[in-house]
Design an enzyme around this catalytic site. Sequence first.
Site, mmCIF file in Angstrom:
data_model
loop_
_atom_site.group_PDB
_atom_site.id
_atom_site.type_symbol
_atom_site.label_atom_id
_atom_site.label_comp_id
_atom_site.label_asym_id
_atom_site.label_seq_id
_atom_site.Cartn_x
_atom_site.Cartn_y
_atom_site.Cartn_z
ATOM 1 N N GLU A 100 6.955 0.735 -1.865
ATOM 2 C CA GLU A 100 5.826 0.452 -0.982
ATOM 3 C C GLU A 100 4.563 0.240 -1.831
ATOM 4 O OE1 GLU A 100 5.791 3.642 2.081
ATOM 5 O OE2 GLU A 100 7.775 4.079 1.233
ATOM 6 N N HIS A 143 7.495 -1.819 4.545
ATOM 7 C CA HIS A 143 8.400 -0.675 4.434
ATOM 8 C C HIS A 143 9.858 -1.106 4.549
ATOM 9 C CE1 HIS A 143 9.566 3.511 4.536
ATOM 10 N NE2 HIS A 143 8.319 3.926 4.683
ATOM 11 N N HIS A 183 1.071 6.749 8.213
ATOM 12 C CA HIS A 183 1.356 5.333 8.459
ATOM 13 C C HIS A 183 0.580 4.747 9.647
ATOM 14 C CE1 HIS A 183 4.084 5.253 5.238
ATOM 15 N NE2 HIS A 183 5.211 5.531 5.845
#
Length: 345
Positions: free
Chosen positions: A310, A182, A111
Amino acid sequence: METKLIKTGKFIDGKEVLAIELTNTLGTYVKIYNYGAIINKFIVENKHGVKQDIVLGFDDIDQYTSDDYLSNYPYLGAVIGRYANRIKNGRFSIDGKTYQLSQANGGDCLHGGDIGFDKKVWDVLSTIDPSVTLQYISPAGEENFPGNLTVQLTFKLTDDNELILDFKASTDAPTAVNLTHHSYFNLAPKGGSIANHIHRIPASNYLEQDDNYVVTGKLIPVEGTIHDFLGDKAIGQDWNPDEGYDQTYVLDKPYGELTLASETSEADSGLKLSVYTTEPVAHFYTAKYLDVKRGKGGEDYHPYGAFCVETQHQPNAINVPEFTGTVLRPGENYKQTTIYKIEHT
């Protein structure tokens, strides 16, 4: 229809954290922080006429930066960048030059690295009822990514109960980009396990992952597997209750076409969340690692107490030539649209 900008009094790296409130004519209410572009609240009316918040988060902005929360950090409601999901070994090459990112989670980059876009205070560029445009300029070398990257994210709430997320990005040097959001959703009036939520994903294939959840490049048909969500199915019907789902689904659609990525409904609330996207894949995560103390209303959040959809390019695509390209070059424009649409079943 209204947009409100509210000062929180909290400063991070010298920049003030602001709350942006969007309200449509139906009374649907969305609260966003410019810290991490976090969707903090998404309040809709369920079939009983009761207002219900369908996203996980905190009542106090300070909780998003607390040591306790960050020690087992689930990215609640935040934007993810520069690169969503995992990059194998935290390493990639562009034009013959190799870049080494921070490594965690078994040696891979997750991420965007140690301090991704989820921990940055974004600038508020404009507010037009009921929408807001946020901007973050990521300097060259941040988390060891090349190029200065300018990212804009517009949130717009429509009277059709759609929350539209429009991403745009540009760079002054070739770089790797894969953005997503997210948010953790739970459509049940009283929260709890999402095992009985009914879910559908129009995807005939999912992506193989190694032991550390990094996609390898291989597509696997969902037919005959627990990953088959081509028809409506309770999330918990086939899952391994100790694992849930943490897989990337390849959507049955052309890249760039705005079409359905998933559909989820819950009987008690009578709510249905449809996700639409221009992106090629949707990563479906049922929050196996969720362990958050004192969420909204003092509620603790536990594994399988929410789901995430996502939308993005294929994870690790920067290292898999067959996947949709995630190299952005000067003069090119990154664009992505994702829509969260709420209806009654």
